[in-house]
Design an enzyme around this catalytic site. Structure first.
Site, mmCIF file in Angstrom:
data_model
loop_
_atom_site.group_PDB
_atom_site.id
_atom_site.type_symbol
_atom_site.label_atom_id
_atom_site.label_comp_id
_atom_site.label_asym_id
_atom_site.label_seq_id
_atom_site.Cartn_x
_atom_site.Cartn_y
_atom_site.Cartn_z
ATOM 1 N N TYR A 164 0.917 -1.427 -0.031
ATOM 2 C CA TYR A 164 -0.123 0.009 -0.073
ATOM 3 C C TYR A 164 0.775 1.292 -0.205
ATOM 4 O O TYR A 164 1.787 1.248 0.501
ATOM 5 C CB TYR A 164 -0.938 -0.101 1.207
ATOM 6 N N CYS A 165 0.423 2.401 -0.567
ATOM 7 C CA CYS A 165 1.121 3.647 -0.595
ATOM 8 C C CYS A 165 0.000 4.571 -0.774
ATOM 9 O O CYS A 165 -1.223 4.327 -0.584
ATOM 10 C CB CYS A 165 2.060 3.816 -1.794
ATOM 11 N N THR A 166 0.391 5.904 -0.872
ATOM 12 C CA THR A 166 -0.701 7.043 -0.616
ATOM 13 C C THR A 166 -1.667 6.896 -1.663
ATOM 14 O O THR A 166 -2.796 6.905 -1.430
ATOM 15 C CB THR A 166 0.050 8.440 -0.887
ATOM 16 N N CYS B 31 2.987 1.459 -5.357
ATOM 17 C CA CYS B 31 2.831 -0.005 -5.241
ATOM 18 C C CYS B 31 2.792 -0.645 -6.712
ATOM 19 O O CYS B 31 3.143 -1.924 -6.820
ATOM 20 C CB CYS B 31 1.467 -0.245 -4.435
ATOM 21 N N ILE C 297 -4.094 4.359 -0.163
ATOM 22 C CA ILE C 297 -4.423 4.631 1.299
ATOM 23 C C ILE C 297 -5.863 5.661 1.048
ATOM 24 O O ILE C 297 -6.867 5.505 1.808
ATOM 25 C CB ILE C 297 -3.567 5.283 2.190
#
Length: 301
Positions: free
Chosen positions: A183-185, A190, A212
């Site tokens: 996961y990332c912003t 990703c 996210i």
């Protein structure tokens, strides 16, 4: 009209990045938009702020480019002063993993990346597989100081350039047979990270669709996410509800805080996590790095 911020990326072949850069610069300037856009032969990545109607015009125009029609534009509230200027640059990679030659794209996106899961599908996976599921943070480690998924693995990386060496260190070999949800912003890191992990022997790799941001929109603070989300703009952090739990701790005194502060040296990218009391002492913002690369200022998703 209200001011908004859009965060987006699109992986698709770009035959002439410089021509795309010129078009994007002209388009944004005509609409009075500010922010950062990165372009490479693999696609586009950006975050822009401005008047909502102007941003809608930008989205409509950008989606007309071949391969960009599928882009998921994520909207959030802006202040009108979130970005000091417009920056449009061509780079070898959209996100600097140092893996440009490893990544292949077509009009459907990254080839052989992790399987995309919606927020609902992430919950279903955890319900089915329980503690076997590993949340793997695809961001710089300082971002996780203020928010992360519960019990997530947070690699010790200061920039995305550090990820490949970290993955090849052997620290995470025990995870290679487990279901790993990256996961990332907003999802872009990703896209690359999941492909890089699969090439290094991770067998069951997933990526959170929309990152996210989309997860927080769906479950707010009632799911597996805890804390605030770090953002690469003037807001610094955002919360998903009024009951967000502050998990960050002041670098100096350990008090609860979610406030990142910039180093006193304008040329240093170091961020300090400081409570209001410690921030009032100028010595706590003194530069401790020489030509620091602790923060990756151009990673936008």
């Amino acid at each position: 009209m209200p001011n908004k911020i859009i965060l987006y990326y699109g992986f698709a072949p770009v035959a002439d990045p410089e021509t795309l850069k010129l078009w994007q610069s002209t388009l944004c300037e005509s609409l009075n938009l500010k922010g950062r856009i990165l372009i490479s032969r693999h696609g586009i990545n950006g975050t822009l702020g401005g008047d909502m109607d102007d941003l809608k015009k930008y989205v409509k125009q950008t989606k007309q480019y071949p391969g960009f029609k599928k882009i998921d534009f994520k909207w959030s509230e802006g202040t009108g002063n979130d970005f000091p200027r417009l920056s449009v640059k061509v780079r070898d990679e959209l996100v600097t993993f140092g893996a440009s030659d490893e990544i292949e794209v077509n009009e459907s996106g990254v080839i052989n990346g992790g399987k995309h899961l919606t927020p609902e599908e992430v919950h279903q996976l955890v319900e089915n597989r329980g503690d076997e599921v590993i949340f793997f943070d695809g961001r710089n480690s300082y971002e996780a100081k203020v928010g992360k998924f519960k019990n997530a693995v947070v690699p010790n990386v200061n920039t995305t350039k550090d990820f490949i060496a970290e993955l090849e260190s052997g620290k995470y070999d025990s995870l290679k047979s487990k279901p790993v949800v990256t996961y990332c912003t907003g999802g872009i890191r990703c896209e690359v990270l999941s492909a890089v992990m699969k090439k290094r022997g991770f067998q069951e790799v997933y990526q959170m669709s929309g990152g996210i941001v989309r997860y927080g929109e769906k479950f707010k603070d009632d799911g597996y996410w805890e804390g605030s989300l770090y953002t690469f703009d003037g807001r610094m952090t955002i919360d998903f509800s009024e009951k967000t739990h502050v998990i960050g701790k002041c670098d100096k005194c350990g008090a609860a805080t979610k406030s990142f502060r910039n180093c006193a040296d304008d040329y240093c990218h170091q961020l300090y996590l400081l409570c209001d009391a410690c921030n009032s002492d100028p010595l706590n913002l003194a530069c401790t790095h020489i030509q620091s690369e602790t923060r990756d200022p151009e990673a936008v998703g």
